[in-house]
Structures are given as C-alpha cells and as structure tokens.
Design a protein around this motif. Structure first.
Motif, PDB file in Angstrom:
ATOM      1  N   UNK A 108      11.049  -0.657 -17.307  1.00 54.92           N
ATOM      2  CA  UNK A 108      11.314   0.649 -17.900  1.00 54.92           C
ATOM      3  C   UNK A 108      12.517   0.579 -18.827  1.00 54.92           C
ATOM      4  N   UNK A 109      13.568  -0.069 -18.364  1.00 61.02           N
ATOM      5  CA  UNK A 109      14.767  -0.197 -19.195  1.00 61.02           C
ATOM      6  C   UNK A 109      14.495  -1.003 -20.462  1.00 61.02           C
ATOM      7  N   UNK A 110      13.750  -2.084 -20.325  1.00 59.13           N
ATOM      8  CA  UNK A 110      13.393  -2.898 -21.497  1.00 59.13           C
ATOM      9  C   UNK A 110      12.585  -2.073 -22.501  1.00 59.13           C
ATOM     10  N   UNK A 111      11.596  -1.344 -21.998  1.00 54.17           N
ATOM     11  CA  UNK A 111      10.747  -0.542 -22.883  1.00 54.17           C
ATOM     12  C   UNK A 111      11.539   0.600 -23.529  1.00 54.17           C
ATOM     13  N   UNK A 112      12.442   1.217 -22.761  1.00 54.43           N
ATOM     14  CA  UNK A 112      13.268   2.284 -23.326  1.00 54.43           C
ATOM     15  C   UNK A 112      14.189   1.739 -24.414  1.00 54.43           C
ATOM     16  N   UNK A 113      14.731   0.542 -24.198  1.00 56.84           N
ATOM     17  CA  UNK A 113      15.589  -0.071 -25.223  1.00 56.84           C
ATOM     18  C   UNK A 113      14.791  -0.332 -26.497  1.00 56.84           C
ATOM     19  N   UNK A 114      13.568  -0.793 -26.342  1.00 57.92           N
ATOM     20  CA  UNK A 114      12.715  -1.033 -27.508  1.00 57.92           C
ATOM     21  C   UNK A 114      12.350   0.280 -28.201  1.00 57.92           C
ATOM     22  N   UNK A 115      12.111   1.313 -27.407  1.00 55.93           N
ATOM     23  CA  UNK A 115      11.801   2.622 -27.994  1.00 55.93           C
ATOM     24  C   UNK A 115      13.002   3.157 -28.769  1.00 55.93           C
ATOM     25  N   UNK A 116      14.185   2.999 -28.204  1.00 53.21           N
ATOM     26  CA  UNK A 116      15.392   3.475 -28.885  1.00 53.21           C
ATOM     27  C   UNK A 116      15.560   2.774 -30.232  1.00 53.21           C
ATOM     28  N   UNK A 117      15.337   1.466 -30.255  1.00 59.14           N
ATOM     29  CA  UNK A 117      15.489   0.703 -31.496  1.00 59.14           C
ATOM     30  C   UNK A 117      14.508   1.167 -32.569  1.00 59.14           C
ATOM     31  N   UNK A 118      13.372   1.714 -32.138  1.00 61.63           N
ATOM     32  CA  UNK A 118      12.321   2.151 -33.070  1.00 61.63           C
ATOM     33  C   UNK A 118      12.104   3.668 -33.022  1.00 61.63           C
ATOM     34  N   UNK A 119      13.093   4.393 -32.521  1.00 61.61           N
ATOM     35  CA  UNK A 119      12.898   5.828 -32.252  1.00 61.61           C
ATOM     36  C   UNK A 119      12.482   6.623 -33.484  1.00 61.61           C
ATOM     37  N   UNK A 120      12.912   6.235 -34.636  1.00 65.24           N
ATOM     38  CA  UNK A 120      12.532   6.951 -35.854  1.00 65.24           C
ATOM     39  C   UNK A 120      11.006   7.018 -35.966  1.00 65.24           C
ATOM     40  N   UNK A 121      10.334   5.954 -35.557  1.00 64.45           N
ATOM     41  CA  UNK A 121       8.875   5.916 -35.582  1.00 64.45           C
ATOM     42  C   UNK A 121       8.271   6.414 -34.260  1.00 64.45           C
ATOM     43  N   UNK A 122       8.723   5.872 -33.148  1.00 66.41           N
ATOM     44  CA  UNK A 122       8.174   6.204 -31.821  1.00 66.41           C
ATOM     45  C   UNK A 122       8.321   7.699 -31.530  1.00 66.41           C
ATOM     46  N   UNK A 123       9.416   8.282 -31.946  1.00 68.18           N
ATOM     47  CA  UNK A 123       9.672   9.700 -31.700  1.00 68.18           C
ATOM     48  C   UNK A 123       8.665  10.625 -32.355  1.00 68.18           C
ATOM     49  N   UNK A 124       7.907  10.119 -33.325  1.00 71.90           N
ATOM     50  CA  UNK A 124       6.895  10.945 -33.994  1.00 71.90           C
ATOM     51  C   UNK A 124       5.524  10.838 -33.329  1.00 71.90           C
TER      52      UNK A 124
END
Length: 128
Positions: A43-59
């Motif tokens: 979960x932590x690894x995936x959240x870190x990856x999501x944060x790094x790409x949040x501009x895209x993932x957040x959409x």
C-alpha cells in the motif's frame, strides 16, 4: 482538476485521498495477499507511486482502484521473489465481538486462489 495545479494544491488533494483510502486499500490487500505486513508495504509503495503521478492519477474515475492494482502487483512480485508465504490474520476493524466465525472465515479466504481472494478483498474489503 487541471494540469496547471501547483504543488501545494496537489499535496492537499493527495493528502485527502490518502487519509480517505489508505486503510481500506491496505485491508483489501491484506486479504488478497494473505500477509498483513506485506500489504502495508504494498500500500505504501503504491501510494508513493500515486503521489509521484498524482497530476494524472488524480483525474482517474477511481484512483483507489489504480493504487490497489499497483499494490497488488507489487505485493505479488515480492511474494514471488521471496518464495515464502507467511499468512497473518487480517486485522479486525475494531469489532471485537462481531462474529465468532471471523477467524475461520479469513482462514478459508486465505485458501482461495489469488484471483478469487482479490475479488473477495475488493467486494467486502472495499465494497466495490
């Protein structure tokens, strides 16, 4: 959400997402991977990856689904690398006297093939 968001706004959006979704994703991964510690790491690894790409993932329509999938893939990869599997009970959500069969139920879920375990985790862990 626009591509021109500043770092502060991105951090605020991601922080809210993290607080809202992290525990549920970790519980679902614990069921799917049958290892609580590995689920937390995944979960932590995936959240870190999501944060790094949040501009895209957040959409995305379901960014939590993306995080779950990345965490699941990462966790399965770790299991293959370690070639060891040490199931741990899934942590209770604070319901001490919920049902006497909870332990037996989770042991039965742990015996399911990985894909079926993942379905149970998504349906009952995250209500998807």
């Amino acid at each position: 959400m626009t591509g021109g968001r500043g770092t502060g706004e991105r951090d605020t959006e991601f922080s809210a997402f993290y607080r809202r979704e992290r525990d549920g994703i970790a519980r679902a991964l614990a069921v799917a991977l049958t290892d609580v510690r590995l689920a937390g790491e995944a979960t932590d690894e995936a959240m870190a990856r999501a944060y790094a790409r949040w501009r895209s993932i957040g959409t995305y329509d379901n960014p939590a689904g993306w995080v779950y999938r990345v965490g699941h893939n990462w966790g399965r990869s770790q299991l293959r690398r370690r070639r060891f599997r040490s199931p741990q009970p899934v942590p209770d959500r604070g319901q001490e006297d919920s049902e006497p069969t909870d332990g037996a139920l989770w042991r039965a879920v742990a015996l399911l093939p990985p894909q079926q375990r993942a379905v149970v985790a998504l349906r009952f862990g995250l209500d998807w």
